[in-house]
Design a protein around this motif. Structure first.
Motif, PDB file in Angstrom:
ATOM      1  N   LEU A 146       0.596   4.074   4.380  1.00 42.45           N
ATOM      2  CA  LEU A 146       0.811   2.673   4.028  1.00 42.45           C
ATOM      3  C   LEU A 146      -0.426   1.838   4.339  1.00 42.45           C
ATOM      4  N   GLY A 166      -0.301   1.593  -2.478  1.00 39.98           N
ATOM      5  CA  GLY A 166       0.323   2.877  -2.716  1.00 39.98           C
ATOM      6  C   GLY A 166      -0.676   3.926  -3.175  1.00 39.98           C
ATOM      7  N   ARG A 176      -3.647   1.107   0.387  1.00 42.34           N
ATOM      8  CA  ARG A 176      -3.006  -0.180   0.105  1.00 42.34           C
ATOM      9  C   ARG A 176      -2.733  -0.254  -1.381  1.00 42.34           C
ATOM     10  N   GLY A 213       4.170   5.537  -9.776  1.00 39.05           N
ATOM     11  CA  GLY A 213       4.375   5.236  -8.362  1.00 39.05           C
ATOM     12  C   GLY A 213       5.655   5.801  -7.788  1.00 39.05           C
ATOM     13  N   ASP A 231      12.114  -0.077  -8.924  1.00 36.73           N
ATOM     14  CA  ASP A 231      10.804  -0.669  -9.194  1.00 36.73           C
ATOM     15  C   ASP A 231      10.886  -1.745 -10.277  1.00 36.73           C
ATOM     16  N   GLY A 268       5.756   8.661  -5.039  1.00 33.65           N
ATOM     17  CA  GLY A 268       6.379   8.247  -3.784  1.00 33.65           C
ATOM     18  C   GLY A 268       7.539   9.153  -3.398  1.00 33.65           C
ATOM     19  N   GLY A 291       8.614   3.124  -3.028  1.00 32.97           N
ATOM     20  CA  GLY A 291       7.785   2.220  -3.818  1.00 32.97           C
ATOM     21  C   GLY A 291       6.476   1.895  -3.114  1.00 32.97           C
ATOM     22  N   LEU A 292       6.569   1.637  -1.819  1.00 35.51           N
ATOM     23  CA  LEU A 292       5.359   1.275  -1.075  1.00 35.51           C
ATOM     24  C   LEU A 292       4.413   2.470  -0.951  1.00 35.51           C
ATOM     25  N   ILE A 293       4.978   3.661  -0.777  1.00 38.03           N
ATOM     26  CA  ILE A 293       4.117   4.852  -0.686  1.00 38.03           C
ATOM     27  C   ILE A 293       3.448   5.115  -2.024  1.00 38.03           C
ATOM     28  N   GLY A 294       4.271   5.134  -3.081  1.00 37.30           N
ATOM     29  CA  GLY A 294       3.750   5.515  -4.394  1.00 37.30           C
ATOM     30  C   GLY A 294       2.899   4.429  -5.011  1.00 37.30           C
ATOM     31  N   GLY A 295       3.389   3.230  -4.962  1.00 39.84           N
ATOM     32  CA  GLY A 295       2.683   2.134  -5.616  1.00 39.84           C
ATOM     33  C   GLY A 295       3.670   1.312  -6.409  1.00 39.84           C
ATOM     34  N   LEU A 296       3.576  -0.008  -6.279  1.00 39.62           N
ATOM     35  CA  LEU A 296       4.530  -0.884  -6.945  1.00 39.62           C
ATOM     36  C   LEU A 296       4.075  -1.167  -8.368  1.00 39.62           C
TER      37      LEU A 296
END
Lengths: 319, 429
Positions: free
Chosen positions: A296, A302, A300, A262, A46, A266, A252-257
């Motif tokens: 996803l 994450g 949006r 995140g 990240d 994730g 990263g995309l699941i949790g949040g960038l």
């Protein structure tokens, strides 16, 4: 106030993990360790992806660097796990320095493609250097010796013992990520992501900063790989494959960038969800994919990003 | 006390009668269920089975499942294992080592498996060895072929929890060499998978054949990476070298592709003697159908028409009726695994790992593939699988073995202690 709350949340998380380590059964500990190791991988990733805005598809190479570093050190040099981990992280860091040097000259899709190419190069090296890496059979039989501190030894052989070493590194990784986020260095990384031209005009050598972010994330990937080898007792080439490099991207995309929580959330979702889905069907990939799609598309930014937005939104209404 | 209903004494009597009838009834009717009355083995026998169920090789996993499920149904109808029901849970092994380890740990620690079975990839099997020692459950390997598993992990490192019910690389490398020594071929070449399995088999083939026959040379090697779909450059390399014989342990979809492209290139017209150690696998036979050239030497870990006796033929018929497929070698391996555990548990009178390991060591098992003996030292099942030349047969929509040659396992399997003179074939009589 927010930071205090955040500190409290992480304090609670760590306390919960300690309790889990003391009370959890062997399988729960094993899954928790896999989640924490993936989280270390994703936390480092990240810094490069979320913070600096560089999407790498080759970080499996550094994960493998750490893994094979540990395995080779264990087989040929020394059996002390900390020493082996150090060797693994050093190997991964060196690899990241060399590969990063060539990659950070480019950005966006060019950067992504370059990292993908280098990553697959490492994969075919590992696959083909059979004398050193064991080819596709990998290196098998990496044990967990006790850490020798002179006066006393810390045993690691059992899951319940090794768990706390992983937890210690996990905490360390969170601390490093947090320090970077709150430092001027981290601010510059964010500045590069938002507008590299302007940051450059402010007198910052952006290539060096990008390389630094690349190497730090590579080193953390190496640490994760090293811990992974100690957990699974073997290293196989697939960990350097692009399909493994995409794990931290998905996490990263699941949790949040560009959030601290995140990568943690994730990783929990990624490993936990797969394990749950596999309990219901042997054809897990389809269902796993559908659920990932829902997350996803539905969250949006994450899981963490969405929650933060919701909370922030409510606060605005209140004020 | 009312006159209408039963009094207490009558009630107790009736209850006892019912209980006695329940206990004795099945035993009288079916001798196999004698266990129900006196078995010390408690609860269902739980077996965790992992095989590849996703990706291009998922078809292999389905063949594993067919064999395992059929055995489970038969065993449970006939009274179970020592009077207990057999339960199987399947998981996708994905061919990756960490996933195999997670599956094994889930099976044992979370689901409560008594036994484990399956495993297709050699890397996974090797990676599981220390895990099985820690979890202390028996793992019956039904596909992964690396000889390192039994030679190094079981024999040398003492991982007693691992057994293998199917033939290892010895069948692919050594047995092939015994067949090759009688062929009028002096120059051999290979198109082989570019991973450990391919390297190991080719080396074994070369070493054993060189020891058996002095005037052979090995003239060309072309290594195809895992997942190769275009074999033309490899085929050209071989055809340029003009060998008299071709040896290849390509398997599954890649073997099918290679043969099809080889036919187009005229490979089989030029090279007259071709050996496919895993060519008798059902997916390859069915996949190539009538396209498989005649007079190709093929073998496998089990061939569905051998042994040609009542027990095997009946089984093949039952299998075909149940699944509308002829059994693949992994189906036979999975099926026999269940019966191996049944026999071992009933012999040991226990499902504890130590007792079952003891019972399995040296155990003889009558299976569709014939008589298997689990070698005590390295836990490798010894049984014979034929080599044969492909030929058409109106009974089947694919090629089967015509002329067969048998290289017995005792002649082509390496022997413990696996190091030093006299441990590798050819052995002195």
């Amino acid at each position: 106030m927010i930071t205090n709350k955040a500190y409290m949340a992480f304090g609670l998380l760590l306390a919960g993990l300690v309790v889990l380590g003391l009370a959890g059964d062997r399988f729960l500990l094993y899954i928790s360790m896999r989640i924490m190791i993936l989280a270390i991988f994703a936390l480092g990733f990240d810094i490069l992806f979320g913070r600096t805005g560089l999407l790498s598809f080759g970080h499996g190479a550094f994960y493998a660097g750490g893994a094979y570093g540990v395995a080779l050190c264990y087989m040929h040099l020394a059996k002390d796990p900390l020493l082996c981990l150090l060797a693994g992280v050093l190997l991964a860091t060196g690899l990241a320095l060399v590969i990063g040097f060539f990659c950070v000259r480019h950005t966006e899709i060019y950067f992504a493609m370059l990292t993908l190419a280098f990553g697959m190069m490492v994969f075919s090296l590992i696959w083909n250097l059979r004398e050193i890496t064991g080819g596709d059979d990998g290196l098998v039989g990496v044990g967990r010796q006790a850490i020798n501190l002179g006066l006393f030894k810390i045993p690691l052989r059992k899951e319940s013992e090794f768990y706390f070493l992983v937890l210690a590194f996990f905490t360390g990784a969170i601390w490093v990520a947090h320090r970077i986020r709150t430092s001027p260095f981290g601010l510059i990384l964010a500045g590069i992501r938002e507008n590299d031209r302007r940051t450059e005009f402010a007198g910052v050598n952006i290539r060096n900063y990008r390389l630094a972010a690349f190497v730090i994330s590579g080193a953390m990937a190496g640490l994760a790989g090293g811990l992974g080898v100690l957990l699974e007792s073997n290293a196989t080439p697939h960990i350097s494959h692009w399909s493994h490099s995409s794990d931290p991207v998905l996490v990263g995309l699941i949790g949040g960038l560009n959030t601290l929580a995140g990568p943690l959330v994730g990783s929990l979702v990624f490993v936990g969800l797969k394990e749950l889905v596999m309990r219901f069907t042997t054809y897990w990939m389809l269902f796993f994919g559908v659920v990932l799609l829902i997350i996803l598309l539905g969250f949006r930014g994450g899981v963490v990003g969405t929650l933060v937005q919701r909370l922030a939104g409510r606060r605005e209404v209140r004020s | 006390m009312s006159k209408k209903g039963m009094n207490r004494r009558q009630f107790v009597k009736a209850g006892l009668m019912t209980a006695a009838a329940a206990a004795l009834g099945p035993a009288v009717l079916k001798p196999t269920s004698l266990w129900a009355a006196e078995s010390k083995v408690k609860g269902p026998i739980k077996l965790g089975y992992q095989t590849v169920l996703s990706g291009t090789l998922a078809g292999y996993g389905e063949f594993h499942k067919m064999g395992a499920i059929m055995a489970m149904e038969e065993i449970n109808t006939a009274g179970g294992i020592a009077g207990n029901k057999l339960e199987i849970e399947f998981r996708d092994s994905t061919l990756k080592a960490p996933d195999a380890i997670q599956n094994a740990r889930y099976f044992v620690d979370s689901w409560g498996a008594d036994f484990l079975a399956g495993i297709d990839s050699s890397g996974q099997a090797l990676a599981l060895a220390p895990v099985m020692a820690e979890l202390d459950r028996v793992l019956m390997v039904t596909h992964a072929a690396t000889e390192k598993l039994t030679e190094e992990q079981v024999f040398k490192n003492g991982v007693k929890q691992i057994f293998r019910i199917v033939t290892p690389t010895y069948q692919d490398g050594n047995a092939a060499a015994f067949v090759a020594k009688d062929l009028p071929v002096k120059t051999w070449a290979t198109i082989n998978p570019k991973y450990e399995y391919g390297f190991t088999c080719w080396n074994m083939f070369k070493e054993t054949l060189s020891a058996l026959k002095k005037d052979v040379t090995f003239t060309a090697e072309s290594w195809a990476p895992f997942g190769t779909t275009d074999f033309r450059s490899h085929i050209n390399t071989i055809m340029d070298a003009k060998p008299e014989g071709l040896y290849s342990v390509e398997w599954a979809g890649e073997l099918i592709t290679m043969v099809k492209q080889g036919i187009q290139a005229g490979l089989f017209n030029q090279v007259k003697h071709v050996m496919f150690p895993v060519g008798a696998a059902m997916d390859v036979l069915e996949g190539l159908g009538a396209e498989m050239p005649d007079n190709i030497w093929i073998s496998g870990r089990y061939y569905f028409l051998y042994p040609n006796d009542k027990s095997n033929n009946d089984w093949v018929e039952r299998f075909h009726k149940r699944w509308q497929h002829y059994p693949a070698y992994v189906s036979e391996g999975a099926y026999s695994t269940m019966y191996a555990f049944k026999k071992a548990v009933e012999a040991a009178g226990s499902k504890e790992t130590k007792a079952v390991v003891g019972a399995l060591e040296g155990m003889t098992l009558d299976s569709p593939a014939g008589k298997r003996v689990f070698r005590k030292e390295d836990h490798q099942a010894m049984y014979d699988v034929p080599w044969g030349l492909t030929v058409s047969n109106p009974k089947y929509p694919f090629k089967i073995m015509g002329k067969q040659v048998m290289v017995p396992a005792k002649d082509c399997f390496a022997r413990p202690p696996f190091e030093g003179p006299g441990t590798k074939p050819p052995f002195k009589a």
